[in-house]
Scaffold this active site. Structure first.
Site, PDB file in Angstrom:
ATOM      1  CE  LYS A 115       6.912  -8.338   2.814  1.00  0.00           C
ATOM      2  NZ  LYS A 115       7.280  -7.305   3.801  1.00  0.00           N
ATOM      3  CD  GLU A 199       7.366 -13.071  -3.500  1.00  0.00           C
ATOM      4  OE1 GLU A 199       7.257 -13.872  -2.540  1.00  0.00           O
ATOM      5  OE2 GLU A 199       6.609 -12.094  -3.657  1.00  0.00           O
ATOM      6  CG  HIS A 234       6.331  -0.833  -4.375  1.00  0.00           C
ATOM      7  ND1 HIS A 234       5.944  -1.776  -5.307  1.00  0.00           N
ATOM      8  CD2 HIS A 234       7.556  -0.416  -4.761  1.00  0.00           C
ATOM      9  CE1 HIS A 234       6.903  -1.928  -6.200  1.00  0.00           C
ATOM     10  NE2 HIS A 234       7.888  -1.110  -5.895  1.00  0.00           N
ATOM     11  NE  ARG A 291       0.154  -1.738  10.181  1.00  0.00           N
ATOM     12  CZ  ARG A 291      -0.360  -1.449   8.986  1.00  0.00           C
ATOM     13  NH1 ARG A 291      -1.634  -1.098   8.886  1.00  0.00           N
ATOM     14  NH2 ARG A 291       0.378  -1.515   7.897  1.00  0.00           N
TER      15      ARG A 291
END
Length: 495
Positions: A115, A199, A234, A291
């Site tokens: 990330k 974040e 999630h 993908r």
């Protein structure tokens, strides 16, 4: 590219094989001990046994996959999703073996697989980012100061992972250090990499992703957005395309950003750029999945494209046959992931035997699955049984068809997410499009009886009665039984 090995199992292996067959390409299945009698093994032209049931000793063993290619003469590998599909080391192994991976370059996988490096690449094109740290946290004290600048609540995220692992919401600085240590520990366990960053926590986010396609000649297009906000732990359960809250102007801006993210790593093949959308409809880059996505069928339904065929054409070196201006949205599609899970007990896996398994039929209904009646759901892999996709001229029709299809889908022997899907389709928040990623925690109470619309139930009963009558008069048609003989004669064993 005359023969492709599909380095996967279940519904995605079958889905890839069907498109390959339509293109005149032979297919090779690989299978573990648990999958000896799996449908994808029977469907393929050839099948190679690659080891014990545990994925680490079969589907995740790149060396065995390469050897299976050599054994059968397959010149290319389609990795599906999961397993080795985003493994840059495996992608290099494929290249070194002189084979073609139907997917992006190892370099693109590597950059977008982390990330932090993905954010760094995207920043070159001024892609909107959630305020936070641009590098891995090395000092908890410095991170705490940065968190204070951003403002609580904040989100701690694993740099190398996804699926909610290594992710912690921190409401105030008194628990910051404890949550940081837990996130790092979980990231190490899940991904072998303890790097985390922070974040700002977006309190009411929607999860919006953009499908992109790129060829080897520098052409990249986006295929519009998917709404993926109905999630548990999630992880997505229901997806749709297009989103009910995205305007044409916002779609164009998000699409351009997605194309730019792909361009930052010279991306080739199919990929997905994920964003979060806040309550003000401001969007921020989240990550890129290098993908094919589980939910790709909803994009296929609204664009008329076969994404697997597009992947194969790109891997062959062909140009994309269309420009961005040629692509249009037609209708609306919804996908329900049917998991062997018990929604009334926190969506825990419910492994067992499919005592009854009868799929829905009819206009606007698609089922991508890898099971049949009498088969067992193995404990070794993801518990997804099937993907139920419905299509309509608009969102209202797609929802109505999903409700009808759920009523027709007959599964006994295990608990599934079918009734949860019905609950979502009938909930006012979903119907109006006024929901976010907290849908389950806000609205789903497993202790309460599930809402059933009486009129919808009556219609479903009439449909079911008619189907029962039709079923009694219709001839039973076996599913490609002639292929069963073919694969046994070509079956090979890899020790």
């Amino acid at each position: 590219m005359q023969k492709i090995l599909i380095a996967n199992r279940g519904e995605i292996a079958l889905r890839v094989m069907r498109s390959a067959k339509e293109m005149g390409i032979s297919t090779v299945a690989v299978f573990s001990e648990a999958d000896r009698d799996a449908l994808h093994v029977r469907y393929a032209d050839e099948a190679v046994f690659i080891g014990p049931s545990a994925a680490s000793q079969s589907y995740l063993d790149g060396h065995k996959i390469i050897e299976a290619c050599k054994l059968t003469g397959a010149g290319a590998i389609h990795p599906g999703y999961g397993f080795l599909s985003e493994n840059a080391s495996f992608a290099r192994m494929v290249q070194d073996a002189g084979l073609i991976l139907i997917g992006p370059s190892p370099e693109a996988m590597e950059i977008m697989g982390n990330k932090l490096s993905a954010k760094a690449a995207a920043l070159k094109y001024q892609i909107p980012m959630v305020p936070g740290t641009d590098e891995a946290i090395t000092s908890i004290e410095d991170a705490k100061l940065r968190a204070q600048e951003i403002g609580f609540p904040i989100l701690i995220k694993a740099a190398a992972g996804g699926g909610g692992k290594g992710m912690r919401i921190v409401s105030d600085e008194t628990v910051f250090e404890e949550q940081m240590q837990l996130a790092v520990s979980e990231a190490i366990t899940a991904f072998g990499d303890g790097a985390v960053f922070i974040e700002r926590y977006v309190s009411s986010p929607r999860h919006i992703e953009i499908q992109i396609l790129g060829d080897h000649h520098g052409h990249i297009v986006h295929l519009f957005e998917r709404e993926c906000s109905v999630q548990r732990r999630h992880q997505k359960v229901i997806e749709e395309a297009p989103s009910s809250v995205i305007s044409n102007e916002l779609r164009a801006r998000m699409g351009k950003c997605a194309v730019d993210v792909a361009r930052s790593v010279a991306y080739t093949g199919a990929g997905t750029v994920e964003f979060i959308l806040d309550e003000n409809l401001d969007f921020f880059f989240l990550e890129m999945n290098t993908r094919l996505q589980v939910e790709h069928p909803v994009t296929e339904m609204i664009t008329g494209l076969d994404l697997v065929k597009e992947q194969i054409r790109v891997a062959r070196g062909e140009l994309l046959a269309y420009s961005q201006e040629d692509l249009k949205i037609s209708g609306h599609a919804i996908e329900l992931r049917i998991y062997a899970e018990d929604p009334k007990h926190d969506f825990l896996p419910d492994i067992g035997t499919l005592q009854t398994y009868c799929t829905p039929k009819g206009n606007g209904v698609r089922v991508d699955d890898g099971y049949e009646e009498g088969m067992e759901i193995p404990i070794y892999y993801d518990p997804m049984i099937a993907k139920l996709i419905t299509y309509g001229k608009d969102r209202t029709e797609a929802i109505a068809r999903m409700l009808r299809a759920i009523e027709e889908y007959d599964i006994t022997g295990i608990q599934t997410t079918l009734n949860f899907g019905r609950f979502v389709m009938q909930h006012s928040a979903f119907i109006t499009g006024n929901f976010d990623t907290h849908f389950v925690s806000k609205y789903y109470n497993p202790e309460e009886p599930e809402e059933i619309d009486e009129e919808e139930a009556l219609i479903a009963a009439i449909v079911a009665l008619k189907q029962l009558k039709d079923k009694n008069t219709a001839a039973l048609i076996p599913v490609k039984t002639e292929l069963q003989n073919n694969w046994y004669s070509n079956r090979k064993k890899l020790n």
